[in-house]
Design an enzyme around this catalytic site. Structure first.
Site, PDB file in Angstrom:
ATOM      1  CB  CYS A  77      -0.960  -0.004   1.187  1.00  0.00           C
ATOM      2  SG  CYS A  77      -2.179   1.321   1.121  1.00  0.00           S
TER       3      CYS A  77
ATOM      4  CB  THR B 124     -28.145   2.642  10.235  1.00  0.00           C
ATOM      5  OG1 THR B 124     -29.153   2.394   9.246  1.00  0.00           O
ATOM      6  CG2 THR B 124     -28.805   3.144  11.517  1.00  0.00           C
ATOM      7  CE1 TYR B 125     -25.495   8.878   7.572  1.00  0.00           C
ATOM      8  CE2 TYR B 125     -24.750   6.784   6.651  1.00  0.00           C
ATOM      9  CZ  TYR B 125     -24.467   8.012   7.227  1.00  0.00           C
ATOM     10  OH  TYR B 125     -23.153   8.373   7.458  1.00  0.00           O
TER      11      TYR B 125
ATOM     12  CB  THR C 261     -29.233  -1.551   7.009  1.00  0.00           C
ATOM     13  OG1 THR C 261     -28.668  -0.625   7.955  1.00  0.00           O
ATOM     14  CG2 THR C 261     -30.026  -0.789   5.960  1.00  0.00           C
TER      15      THR C 261
ATOM     16  CD  GLU D 220     -26.959   2.877   0.024  1.00  0.00           C
ATOM     17  OE1 GLU D 220     -27.971   2.580   0.693  1.00  0.00           O
ATOM     18  OE2 GLU D 220     -26.960   2.953  -1.223  1.00  0.00           O
TER      19      GLU D 220
END
Length: 472
Positions: free
Chosen positions: A111, A366-367, A378, A443
């Protein structure tokens, strides 16, 4: 000092609602090679105190990694508190050791984005610049971390109390337990962070350039702004053999499966034996999750290889066909909440709270929406993502039905999860685009946050359990 820092960082960052962002393709400039720049920049408005903080810490700008994480400002807040504390606040290890360990960890996955950042940070401290010539130029004490670095990065279930004993035994190059815990947390943190960098297509920062002539061959200017996902294949979306042409029904089908599983939970009184059987089935099926259908990924030689010992040592499946496999890690026997948290907090003050906050924030975030649907719970999907990573690492939760994983995670998503988690340097844009076609970029970044935290926690559980066994 920690409390002052905690309050300061809490006041610095806002927590706005997630923006609705639809997928678009073939983005190569900006913070991410996968996500349009305007969608990232517009997702995190800054208040005056945030601007002041950025002026002080980042010369008025955020690096690309921070900008991509900024799609989820509440998580970013928890991440920055932990990240900053690990690298800059009071702790067992000196500052230059911390950045060198970050370099060693990120280099395991080639990386260069993270390696170059911390090479520059290391140089700015102004000591021991010869260490940047490679591992053979750093102290034996740091080289002794090579074994647990490679094991934690690729096969953490192999770590034992003997590895811990070899590091802390009395001698010229020994580590105290507090120093070792700090090092282990740094290693796990940067292994997992490499997964996020590759999984989200985070581009290197062009500002990370040559400092005092030392880093030019590690981070050549020609590589500035180029994510290695461009180097592993052509990334042509119309050549993706795993793309599902019927994307319109993909979201509806997933929603229906979630609804059905919720209904079945109420009637499912599976025995302990049946739950174990479902775990074993999922663990064995993870062997079959490979990057079939994609071009063979060839990762080019990396200039950061000078920081890697035993480069041929890589990921192998926990459950391998026809072999004696290690015993399953029973989560109830050694949990983060009951065991790992208290151990790290005892040996490295306050880091347990920061890690715990980061884990919980990623898992609880979460939304209440999925793509175009609002008011959606979710939690089932988030837990499936987290537990699938732990399943691949041989960790089992006896209260979880692993049959849900196959219902909720389609094959393309499993390929992506395994790649990002186990060999992130092979991640490509096509893999990123091959699942959840109707979902927002934010998301998918949330998926990467869950994968990163699940991976880090898995590494820590194995390492801290070995330290506990050594201590007892």
């Amino acid at each position: 000092m920690f409390n002052v820092f905690f309050i300061f960082m809490t006041n610095v960052l806002l927590v706005p609602q997630e923006k609705g962002m639809k997928m678009s393709r073939h983005i190569s400039t900006g913070p991410s090679s996968f996500i349009p720049e305007n969608e990232i920049i517009g997702a995190m408005p800054l208040n005056d105190s945030t601007v002041m903080f950025l002026d002080e810490e980042f010369s008025g700008r955020m690096d690309n990694l921070t900008q991509v994480m900024g799609l989820h400002p509440h998580y970013l807040q928890a991440f920055l508190r932990c990240h900053y504390y690990l690298l800059r606040m009071d702790g067992p290890l000196p500052l230059h050791y911390r950045h060198y360990i970050a370099i060693m960890a990120a280099a395991r996955h080639q990386c260069s984005t993270l390696v170059c950042q911390h090479v520059q940070e290391f140089e700015q401290i102004g000591v021991c610049s010869d260490w940047l010539r490679g591992l053979e130029f750093c102290p034996q004490r740091l080289r002794n971390l090579n074994e647990i670095n490679k094991i934690l990065a690729h096969r953490p279930w192999l770590i034992t109390k003997q590895h811990i004993q070899a590091l802390v035994k009395t001698g010229e190059h020994s580590w105290s337990l507090a120093e070792l815990v700090h090092a282990v947390v740094l290693l796990a943190h940067f292994h997992a962070l490499a997964s996020f960098v590759f999984g989200s297509g985070v581009n290197p920062d062009p500002e990370v350039t040559e400092v005092n002539g030392v880093t030019d061959d590690i981070c050549p200017p020609a590589m500035a702004g180029l994510c290695t996902c461009h180097l592993t294949n052509s990334n042509q979306g119309n050549r993706n053999p795993l793309r599902n042409p019927d994307t319109g029904s993909e979201l509806e089908a997933l929603m229906e499966r979630m609804k059905r599983l919720l209904e079945e939970r109420e009637d499912d009184d599976a025995s302990e034996e049946e739950m174990f059987t479902r775990f074993e089935k999922e663990k064995k099926e993870s062997l079959l999750v490979v990057s079939a259908g994609f071009d063979e990924e060839v990762v080019p030689p990396s200039p950061v290889a000078r920081f890697v010992d035993d480069p041929s040592f890589g990921y192998q499946d926990f459950a391998r066909h026809g072999e004696d496999n290690p015993p399953t890690f029973k989560a109830q026997d050694y949990t983060w909440e009951d065991h790992g948290f208290s151990l790290v907090n005892r040996l490295y003050s306050d880091i347990g709270h920061l890690l715990d906050d980061k884990f919980r924030t990623a898992c609880d975030l979460t939304y209440y929406n999925m793509a175009s649907h609002e008011g959606v719970d979710t939690s089932m999907l988030r837990r499936a993502l987290f537990n699938y990573v732990h399943c691949m690492y041989g960790i089992r939760y006896d209260d979880y039905d692993y049959g849900e994983v196959n219902q909720l995670l389609e094959r393309n998503l499993k390929v992506y999860i395994k790649t990002v988690t186990c060999y992130p340097e092979r991640t490509t844009r096509r893999m990123y685009e091959s699942y959840w076609h109707q979902f927002r970029h934010s998301e998918k970044v949330h998926v990467n946050l869950l994968l990163m935290e699940a991976r880090m926690q898995a590494e820590l559980l194995y390492a801290l359990r070995a330290i506990t066994h050594y201590m007892t």
